[in-house]
Design an enzyme around this catalytic site. Structure first.
Site, PDB file in Angstrom:
ATOM      1  N   LYS A  52      37.292  34.291  46.568  1.00 18.24           N
ATOM      2  CA  LYS A  52      36.624  33.039  46.228  1.00 18.24           C
ATOM      3  C   LYS A  52      36.532  32.146  47.463  1.00 18.24           C
ATOM      4  O   LYS A  52      35.461  31.618  47.782  1.00 18.24           O
ATOM      5  CB  LYS A  52      37.411  32.337  45.122  1.00 18.24           C
ATOM      6  N   ARG A 122      41.900  25.978  42.367  1.00 19.77           N
ATOM      7  CA  ARG A 122      41.422  27.277  41.878  1.00 19.77           C
ATOM      8  C   ARG A 122      42.167  28.428  42.538  1.00 19.77           C
ATOM      9  O   ARG A 122      42.312  28.472  43.749  1.00 19.77           O
ATOM     10  CB  ARG A 122      39.927  27.428  42.180  1.00 19.77           C
ATOM     11  N   GLY A 131      40.135  35.937  35.056  1.00 22.49           N
ATOM     12  CA  GLY A 131      40.921  35.225  34.059  1.00 22.49           C
ATOM     13  C   GLY A 131      42.420  35.467  34.109  1.00 22.49           C
ATOM     14  O   GLY A 131      43.148  34.991  33.248  1.00 22.49           O
ATOM     15  N   MET A 133      44.588  34.634  36.561  1.00 24.91           N
ATOM     16  CA  MET A 133      45.356  33.524  37.122  1.00 24.91           C
ATOM     17  C   MET A 133      44.720  32.208  36.665  1.00 24.91           C
ATOM     18  O   MET A 133      43.816  32.211  35.868  1.00 24.91           O
ATOM     19  CB  MET A 133      45.401  33.644  38.635  1.00 24.91           C
ATOM     20  N   ARG A 366      30.250  36.515  44.481  1.00 23.95           N
ATOM     21  CA  ARG A 366      30.992  37.710  44.890  1.00 23.95           C
ATOM     22  C   ARG A 366      30.161  38.922  44.502  1.00 23.95           C
ATOM     23  O   ARG A 366      29.241  38.817  43.677  1.00 23.95           O
ATOM     24  CB  ARG A 366      32.352  37.775  44.201  1.00 23.95           C
ATOM     25  N   HIS A 484      35.191  37.288  28.455  1.00 22.97           N
ATOM     26  CA  HIS A 484      36.277  38.110  28.971  1.00 22.97           C
ATOM     27  C   HIS A 484      36.122  39.567  28.547  1.00 22.97           C
ATOM     28  O   HIS A 484      36.222  40.488  29.347  1.00 22.97           O
ATOM     29  CB  HIS A 484      37.613  37.544  28.472  1.00 22.97           C
ATOM     30  N   ARG A 605      42.033  81.089  39.199  1.00 26.74           N
ATOM     31  CA  ARG A 605      43.346  81.527  38.719  1.00 26.74           C
ATOM     32  C   ARG A 605      43.142  82.760  37.857  1.00 26.74           C
ATOM     33  O   ARG A 605      42.566  82.679  36.774  1.00 26.74           O
ATOM     34  CB  ARG A 605      43.999  80.439  37.873  1.00 26.74           C
ATOM     35  N   GLU A 796      52.548  75.814  49.491  1.00 27.94           N
ATOM     36  CA  GLU A 796      53.000  74.985  48.368  1.00 27.94           C
ATOM     37  C   GLU A 796      54.514  74.947  48.266  1.00 27.94           C
ATOM     38  O   GLU A 796      55.075  74.349  47.359  1.00 27.94           O
ATOM     39  CB  GLU A 796      52.386  75.490  47.060  1.00 27.94           C
ATOM     40  N   SER A 815      45.553  77.368  51.730  1.00 29.33           N
ATOM     41  CA  SER A 815      45.099  76.380  50.767  1.00 29.33           C
ATOM     42  C   SER A 815      46.347  75.636  50.307  1.00 29.33           C
ATOM     43  O   SER A 815      47.290  76.242  49.809  1.00 29.33           O
ATOM     44  CB  SER A 815      44.416  77.075  49.592  1.00 29.33           C
ATOM     45  N   ASP A 820      52.457  72.093  43.334  1.00 28.78           N
ATOM     46  CA  ASP A 820      53.791  72.646  43.556  1.00 28.78           C
ATOM     47  C   ASP A 820      54.455  72.011  44.772  1.00 28.78           C
ATOM     48  O   ASP A 820      55.657  71.784  44.783  1.00 28.78           O
ATOM     49  CB  ASP A 820      53.708  74.168  43.742  1.00 28.78           C
ATOM     50  N   CYS A 882      43.826  72.680  46.980  1.00 26.56           N
ATOM     51  CA  CYS A 882      43.343  73.012  45.640  1.00 26.56           C
ATOM     52  C   CYS A 882      44.208  72.416  44.534  1.00 26.56           C
ATOM     53  O   CYS A 882      44.109  72.800  43.396  1.00 26.56           O
ATOM     54  CB  CYS A 882      43.249  74.526  45.481  1.00 26.56           C
ATOM     55  N   TYR A 902      38.036  71.663  53.514  1.00 23.91           N
ATOM     56  CA  TYR A 902      37.438  71.390  52.205  1.00 23.91           C
ATOM     57  C   TYR A 902      38.483  70.906  51.210  1.00 23.91           C
ATOM     58  O   TYR A 902      39.684  71.074  51.428  1.00 23.91           O
ATOM     59  CB  TYR A 902      36.729  72.644  51.650  1.00 23.91           C
TER      60      TYR A 902
HETATM   61  P1  ADP Z   1      38.065  32.021  37.670  1.00 29.07           P
HETATM   62  O1  ADP Z   1      38.588  32.688  38.884  1.00 29.07           O
HETATM   63  O2  ADP Z   1      38.891  32.286  36.458  1.00 29.07           O
HETATM   64  O3  ADP Z   1      36.603  32.249  37.483  1.00 29.07           O
HETATM   65  P2  ADP Z   1      37.411  29.485  38.841  1.00 29.07           P
HETATM   66  O4  ADP Z   1      38.308  28.946  39.880  1.00 29.07           O
HETATM   67  O5  ADP Z   1      36.173  30.141  39.313  1.00 29.07           O
HETATM   68  O6  ADP Z   1      38.260  30.459  37.903  1.00 29.07           O
HETATM   69  O7  ADP Z   1      37.065  28.307  37.884  1.00 29.07           O
HETATM   70  C1  ADP Z   1      36.463  28.508  36.646  1.00 29.07           C
HETATM   71  C2  ADP Z   1      35.315  27.560  36.448  1.00 29.07           C
HETATM   72  O8  ADP Z   1      35.719  26.247  36.641  1.00 29.07           O
HETATM   73  C3  ADP Z   1      34.175  27.740  37.416  1.00 29.07           C
HETATM   74  O9  ADP Z   1      33.320  28.753  37.041  1.00 29.07           O
HETATM   75  C4  ADP Z   1      33.496  26.397  37.321  1.00 29.07           C
HETATM   76  O10 ADP Z   1      32.654  26.373  36.202  1.00 29.07           O
HETATM   77  C5  ADP Z   1      34.649  25.469  37.114  1.00 29.07           C
HETATM   78  N1  ADP Z   1      34.987  24.819  38.377  1.00 29.07           N
HETATM   79  C6  ADP Z   1      35.898  25.204  39.288  1.00 29.07           C
HETATM   80  N2  ADP Z   1      35.898  24.357  40.334  1.00 29.07           N
HETATM   81  C7  ADP Z   1      34.969  23.436  40.084  1.00 29.07           C
HETATM   82  C8  ADP Z   1      34.483  22.291  40.777  1.00 29.07           C
HETATM   83  N3  ADP Z   1      34.962  21.962  41.969  1.00 29.07           N
HETATM   84  N4  ADP Z   1      33.510  21.583  40.216  1.00 29.07           N
HETATM   85  C9  ADP Z   1      33.030  21.933  39.007  1.00 29.07           C
HETATM   86  N5  ADP Z   1      33.427  22.970  38.293  1.00 29.07           N
HETATM   87  C10 ADP Z   1      34.397  23.720  38.824  1.00 29.07           C
HETATM   88 MG    MG Z   2      51.303  76.729  42.605  1.00 28.86          MG
HETATM   89 MG    MG Z   3      35.239  31.917  38.760  1.00 31.71          MG
END
Ligand code: ADP
Ligand code: MG
Ligand code: MG
Length: 928
Positions: A52, A122, A131, A133, A366, A484, A605, A796, A815, A820, A882, A902
């Protein structure tokens, strides 16, 4: 962005920070700023800044609208844990310096009553962990600044909505108060105010929510909600570091084999607001469909909402195409920016954005996770669009994921026969059929009992990950394509349908009502993750399109996905150095392997052929013989059968090399179990039966008892059998050479490679090689036919690796039998490791199952030794592997470095191995 691409090279230096102050030194840089068109970091710094943080830096550098902020590096996380969960003072100092910079860039101050700066805190590690952390929004609000925010924006509803969200997130993440406590309070106020949605609550109602939330905090955390913004910031930062080690994050890392040591970064970023009213929104999206790979703008948004609202499934988000109607200007800009990002990163982008009063802000980008199916479509499309080269296409696709394309599909007739019960959003393609369970724990429990389950949930939460992992499919009642369940389902390559709104789940009663029909836990349902259709009952499956082409039941030209699959693999073939062979014992397996692109058999085999129809009695007669001539008689009966097998395998491989291993397992494996025989005999005796049948059973029992071994794996097997019973080796050699002669006469040349297993001493091999050479010469004279063949061995046994130079004086190829070899190097029985591997992994003694992924340090060293000694003694020695590891991508990386010729794997793993071998050749060098 072309200009920015050029920066890439110079930036590489920054990550190799070998010079400069070391980790733990106050002089080192731990905090990286981004804002006002310039960032300290960039896309190459994922390790240090997390995905991020590096994405925010890169977008800032590219001049995109990103709210300013700073990233506290993953090294600070390492220090936090090293120093007994405390952030060192010198890191804190750097944070405050960057906060001052941020306040300047944002034109507002943290805690300033009239003009408060609000930030988000964040999490973000090198690898995305959706989701797992925590993130906290609207930090900086307190009883005074909330009034300042209201005054500045002239929007009291917005100010108090932001405040109540902050207390909720801070309370949950930092003070560890369960989410329900806040959710119940919110629901209660909504009910009292007769509000249907959160957005129906007015300022007065939200003030009431805030008041009650503060009581929740006081009751549960036994303290007041902190009013000091710096205390809020430090607490949130530390909580994000802590969240690296919450149970679900640990479980997630275990599943995806992400190292525990790398830690997370923390991003502190100025807030922008999607909850200021109807001209504001928040959303997430992909530049292409991550489930099907289709080239379409894909995603969801909510008007007047913030942060996690879209993924949380509380309000049902709108498809992103609708945004064009609601906020056309911002939509146009979003399309332009994300298209640019796709070009810039040469890959599909998964992005998060917020629109505040019609102004667009980018909050994350990303490379998008995708299903194996989508990966193949996207990679070939991007090549066609000239966005990436074939080499990049090869590097872009996760080798493991393409095995999803071989997963079965529903038999169309069986599928059509059932009515559609309901439909949901097709989040991840594939056919799923199984018994309904309603909790992740049940999914795990039932799967352990050998059942196939479908996990049915209202919505999934990160804590469900273990259940999702084992289920055949995931079905949820709420949530959108980016919920999720959808994200994780796609990532796991698991068929998933989300937002099937007609499902009324009564979790406590363990039933679900679908359009009036009641389904109980344990009932069967089936669904198609590509169409989104759900049906009640079990549906038979049939092979995927690719398998149909491979089996010759469908023309290659008739299947688009097959053509793309084969195109990607043919790109891979251009870059790989390692040859790919298959482990196949029978002609039909060999045909499949060849069709998948294997060019050679690395392990045939021969004993599997003994289990063929009508053969086991002959094999048993051979084993029961107590003299050589009886044994030879039985072997003579086996000869034509083996010859026919070998002929079939050679023919299926079209003249590519075929390695045949002489008999390997202990002989008792071909006889009935001792206990079974004893029971049978006792029963016959009890019934007063006498005569030939009983006598035979008793003879058999005596022989079984004779053959009983204390440690069969270390017993009379492998080369040891050929040494005691040379006539077995003779028969097998004869069958091989006769088959090759027959084929040669028909015009196909093949070079059999005869492989002697379990050799630990050169004299063992010498003994058997003499037998092979003698018989081969005899057969060739009889047939007046000259065949080129090789005699080699498996490495082996650790002693075999240690004396590889001696052994190479006799062997024309090696091979590596890594199954084993792993077993004998660790002293772990492959069949018993299951009893303790779990504890080893929990205690971090072992990261991975060494039978699945090669232990490069120990077992790998023996392989390297075998390679070096072998090649020194015999330049040009052919080297392969193998074991099961031959189809495992990370092991293949190791074999590339070790310089093998190989790898050989099961036929269905051949595509994975082709791709993995190409990636290995592009990413590592022989001898690294
Ligand atoms: P995750 O890694 O779980 O996606 P994020 O850190 O991306 O968590 O945060 C989740 C959401 O929170 C983001 O998609 C965004 O909608 C909102 N968010 C995070 N930082 C900001 C910010 N600086 N301003 C507005 N919304 C934010
Ligand atoms: Mg064997
Ligand atoms: Mg995010």
């Amino acid at each position: 962005m072309a200009k920015k691409l050029a920066r890439k090279k110079s930036a590489v230096k920054k990550t190799t920070r070998s010079s400069g102050p070391g980790l733990g030194s106050p002089a080192r840089k731990y905090v990286y700023f981004f804002g006002a068109g310039k960032a300290d970091g960039d896309r190459t710094m994922k390790e240090l800044l997390g995905g991020k943080g590096s994405g925010l830096a890169e977008m800032t550098n590219a001049g995109l609208p990103v709210p300013p902020g700073f990233t506290i590096s993953t090294e600070a996380c390492t220090l936090y844990y090293q120093q007994k969960r405390k952030v060192p003072a010198y890191v804190d100092k750097q944070m405050l310096e960057n906060l001052a910079k941020l306040e300047k860039a944002a034109g507002a101050k943290l805690g300033d009553v009239r003009n408060p700066l609000l930030v988000s805190v964040r999490s973000g590690a090198k690898f995305s962990m959706p989701g797992m952390m925590d993130t906290i929004l609207n930090l900086g609000l307190n009883d005074e600044t909330v009034e300042g925010l209201k005054a500045r924006t002239n929007n009291g509803r917005f100010a108090y909505d932001s405040y109540r969200r902050f207390i909720q997130m801070f309370g949950n993440v930092v003070l560890e108060i369960p989410k329900d406590a806040f959710e119940h309070t919110l629901e209660a106020v909504k009910e009292e105010k007769k509000a249907h949605l959160d957005t129906d609550l007015d300022e007065a109602a939200l003030r009431e929510v805030v008041r009650r939330y503060k009581t929740v905090v006081r009751d549960r955390a036994r303290r007041d909600f902190p009013q000091d913004p710096l205390e809020q910031l430090r607490g949130s930062r530390d909580a994000v570091f802590r969240s690296w080690n919450n149970a679900r994050a640990i479980e997630y890392r275990r599943i995806y084999e992400i190292p525990d040591a790398i830690g997370t970064a923390v991003n502190v970023q100025a807030m922008v607001f999607g909850n200021t009213g109807d001209k504001s929104a928040t959303g997430v999206g992909f530049t292409r469909n991550p489930a099907t790979g289709a080239k379409e703008f894909y995603g969801e948004f909510l008007v007047n909402a913030q942060g996690e609202d879209v993924v949380a499934g509380i309000r049902t988000p709108q498809p992103i195409a609708e945004l064009e109607k609601v906020l056309p200007k911002a939509f146009g800009e979003l399309r332009r920016i994300t298209t640019r990002l796709e070009k810039h990163y040469h890959d599909v982008q998964d992005f998060e954005f917020t629109i505040q009063d019609e102004r667009l802000y980018m909050l994350q980008t990303r490379n998008g996770k995708r299903t194996g199916y989508a990966a193949v479509i996207i990679a070939t499309d991007l090549v066609d669009e000239k966005l990436i080269s074939p080499k990049e296409a090869v590097l872009q696709v996760d080798p493991e994921s393409i095995s999803q394309l071989l997963a079965p599909v529903f038999d169309p007739n069986a599928w059509k026969a059932l009515p559609v019960a309901t439909k949901g959003l097709p989040a991840s393609p594939g056919a799923a059929s199984g018994q309904v369970v309603f909790t992740a724990d049940h999914a795990v429990e039932w799967t352990r009992q050998g059942k196939s389950v479908i996990l049915v949930r209202k919505e999934t939460v990160p804590d469900d990950i273990h259940g999702m992992f084992v289920a055949q499919g995931i079905l949820t009642a709420t949530g959108g394509m980016t919920s999720h369940a959808a994200v994780v389902g796609r990532q796991m390559g698991k068929p998933s349908i989300v937002g099937a709104g007609k499902l009324e789940i009564a979790e406590a009663a363990r039933t679900v009502l679908v359009d009036g029909q009641r389904i109980k836990e344990g009932d069967y349902i089936s669904f198609d993750g590509l169409s989104g259709e759900v049906k009640i009952g079990q549906v038979a499956t049939k092979p995927s399109e690719i398998l149909q082409v491979i089996a010759g039941e469908m023309k290659p030209g008739a299947s688009d996905i097959y053509k793309r699959f084969e195109r990607l693999l043919s790109y891979a073939d251009k870059f790989r150095r390692l040859g790919i062979r298959a482990n196949a014992d029978q002609p039909d397996q060999a045909e499949t392997a060849y069709a998948f692109g294997a060019r050679g058999i690395g392990l045939c085999r021969t004993e599997h052929m003994f289990f063929g129809e009508g053969r086991i009695p002959i094999v048993q007669r051979m084993i029961l013989a107590d003299n050589e001539s009886d044994r030879r008689r039985a072997l003579a009966e086996l000869l034509p059968l083996q010859r026919a097998d070998f002929y079939g395998v050679f023919k299926a491989m079209h003249g590519t090399p075929v390695t045949i291993r002489t008999i390997d397992p202990p002989l008792h494996e071909f006889l009935p179990k001792r206990e079974d025989l004893m029971v049978e005999i006792a029963r016959m005796e009890e019934q007063g039966k006498k005569g030939k049948v009983l006598d035979e059973k008793q003879t058999l029992l005596r022989r079984v008892e004779q053959l009983h071994e204390f440690n069969p794996m270390l017993g009379h097997r492998g080369v040891r059998l050929g040494i005691t019973y040379p006539e077995i080796t003779e028969m097998q050699t004869r069958a091989i050479i006769e088959a090759a002669c027959q084929l040669a006469k028909e015009g196909t040349k093949c070079v059999p490679e005869i492989m002697i297993p379990l050799v630990g001493h050169v004299k063992e091999l010498r003994d058997q090689k003499a037998v092979v050479d003698r018989v081969a010469a005899e057969v060739m004279t009889e047939q007046s036919c000259k065949i080129k063949y090789l005699v080699g061995t498996m490495i082996e046994i650790p002693r075999g690796a240690a004396t590889a130079d001696e052994i190479a004086s006799e062997a024309e190829f090696f091979s590596f039998g890594t199954n084993d070899l792993t077993q004998l190097t660790f002293g772990f029985s492959r069949d018993d490791i299951g009893k303790f591997l779990g504890s080893y992994q929990d205690k971090k003694i072992l990261d991975k199952d060494p039978f699945a992924t090669i232990d490069t340090i120990g077992v790998g060293q023996l392989v390297e030794m075998g390679v070096q000694k072998g090649r020194k003694a015999r330049p040009g020695l052919k080297l392969g592997i193998c074991g099961e590891h031959g189809g495992d991508p990370s092991s293949i990386h190791f074999f590339e470095k070790a310089g093998l010729d190989y790898v050989s794997c099961s036929p269905y793993r051949v595509p994975v191995a082709r791709l993995a071998a190409a990636q290995a050749a592009l990413q590592v060098k022989v001898g690294d």
